[in-house]
Design a protein around this motif. Structure first.
Motif, PDB file in Angstrom:
ATOM      1  N   LYS A 122      -9.790  -0.186   1.517  1.00 30.00           N
ATOM      2  CA  LYS A 122      -8.429  -0.665   1.764  1.00 30.00           C
ATOM      3  C   LYS A 122      -8.393  -1.590   2.969  1.00 30.00           C
ATOM      4  O   LYS A 122      -7.760  -2.648   2.933  1.00 30.00           O
ATOM      5  CB  LYS A 122      -7.471   0.509   1.992  1.00 30.00           C
ATOM      6  N   ARG A 175      -6.307  -0.668  -9.410  1.00 26.95           N
ATOM      7  CA  ARG A 175      -6.111   0.790  -9.419  1.00 26.95           C
ATOM      8  C   ARG A 175      -6.187   1.357 -10.833  1.00 26.95           C
ATOM      9  O   ARG A 175      -6.758   2.426 -11.040  1.00 26.95           O
ATOM     10  CB  ARG A 175      -4.779   1.152  -8.761  1.00 26.95           C
ATOM     11  N   GLN A 200       0.833  -1.207   0.000  1.00 28.06           N
ATOM     12  CA  GLN A 200       0.000   0.000   0.000  1.00 28.06           C
ATOM     13  C   GLN A 200       0.867   1.257   0.000  1.00 28.06           C
ATOM     14  O   GLN A 200       0.566   2.218  -0.712  1.00 28.06           O
ATOM     15  CB  GLN A 200      -0.938   0.003   1.215  1.00 28.06           C
ATOM     16  N   GLU A 258       4.086   6.465  -1.003  1.00 26.58           N
ATOM     17  CA  GLU A 258       4.554   6.887   0.310  1.00 26.58           C
ATOM     18  C   GLU A 258       5.794   6.124   0.794  1.00 26.58           C
ATOM     19  O   GLU A 258       6.353   6.457   1.830  1.00 26.58           O
ATOM     20  CB  GLU A 258       3.423   6.731   1.333  1.00 26.58           C
ATOM     21  N   ASP A 280     -10.559   4.489   2.482  1.00 31.13           N
ATOM     22  CA  ASP A 280      -9.953   3.847   3.651  1.00 31.13           C
ATOM     23  C   ASP A 280     -10.697   2.575   4.035  1.00 31.13           C
ATOM     24  O   ASP A 280     -10.076   1.568   4.384  1.00 31.13           O
ATOM     25  CB  ASP A 280      -9.919   4.813   4.837  1.00 31.13           C
ATOM     26  N   GLN A 300     -12.624  10.056   1.043  1.00 32.89           N
ATOM     27  CA  GLN A 300     -11.497   9.389   1.690  1.00 32.89           C
ATOM     28  C   GLN A 300     -11.965   8.287   2.638  1.00 32.89           C
ATOM     29  O   GLN A 300     -11.326   7.244   2.746  1.00 32.89           O
ATOM     30  CB  GLN A 300     -10.619  10.406   2.441  1.00 32.89           C
ATOM     31  N   ASP A 311       0.728   3.852  -3.031  1.00 33.29           N
ATOM     32  CA  ASP A 311       0.255   5.192  -2.676  1.00 33.29           C
ATOM     33  C   ASP A 311       1.356   6.239  -2.829  1.00 33.29           C
ATOM     34  O   ASP A 311       1.133   7.418  -2.582  1.00 33.29           O
ATOM     35  CB  ASP A 311      -0.259   5.203  -1.227  1.00 33.29           C
TER      36      ASP A 311
END
Length: 90
Positions: A81, A61, A24, A30, A78, A74, A28
């Protein structure tokens, strides 16, 4: 990332939850470049479940990007996910 030989890959991942979190982070944007390189070049080459999860998540995705023209709330993102991670961790 190359195309690994499935016969030489682990069929079970002992670090499944940590790998799902790293997946993830990578997708994402990150994860650090070191984390991303290590996971994609080392772990995915050896671990069939993580290899499959990575490619499934990328495909989902990409499909969502082509089919959705507005941003999802969001909270919904969330929630989805969390449900995916919980289902994959079983």
């Amino acid at each position: 990332m190359s195309n690994p030989d499935p016969s030489k890959m682990k069929q079970d991942c002992p670090e499944k939850n940590e790998c799902l979190k790293m997946l993830q982070l990578i997708l994402d944007g990150e994860a650090t470049s070191e984390q991303k390189d290590h996971f994609l070049k080392n772990h995915l080459e050896e671990c069939m479940p993580c290899y499959k999860n990575y490619h499934l998540e990328v495909a989902i995705r990409q499909l969502l990007k082509t089919k959705c023209c507005q941003d999802a709330p969001q909270e919904l993102v969330d929630d989805i996910k969390t449900k995916v991670i919980n289902n994959l961790a079983r």
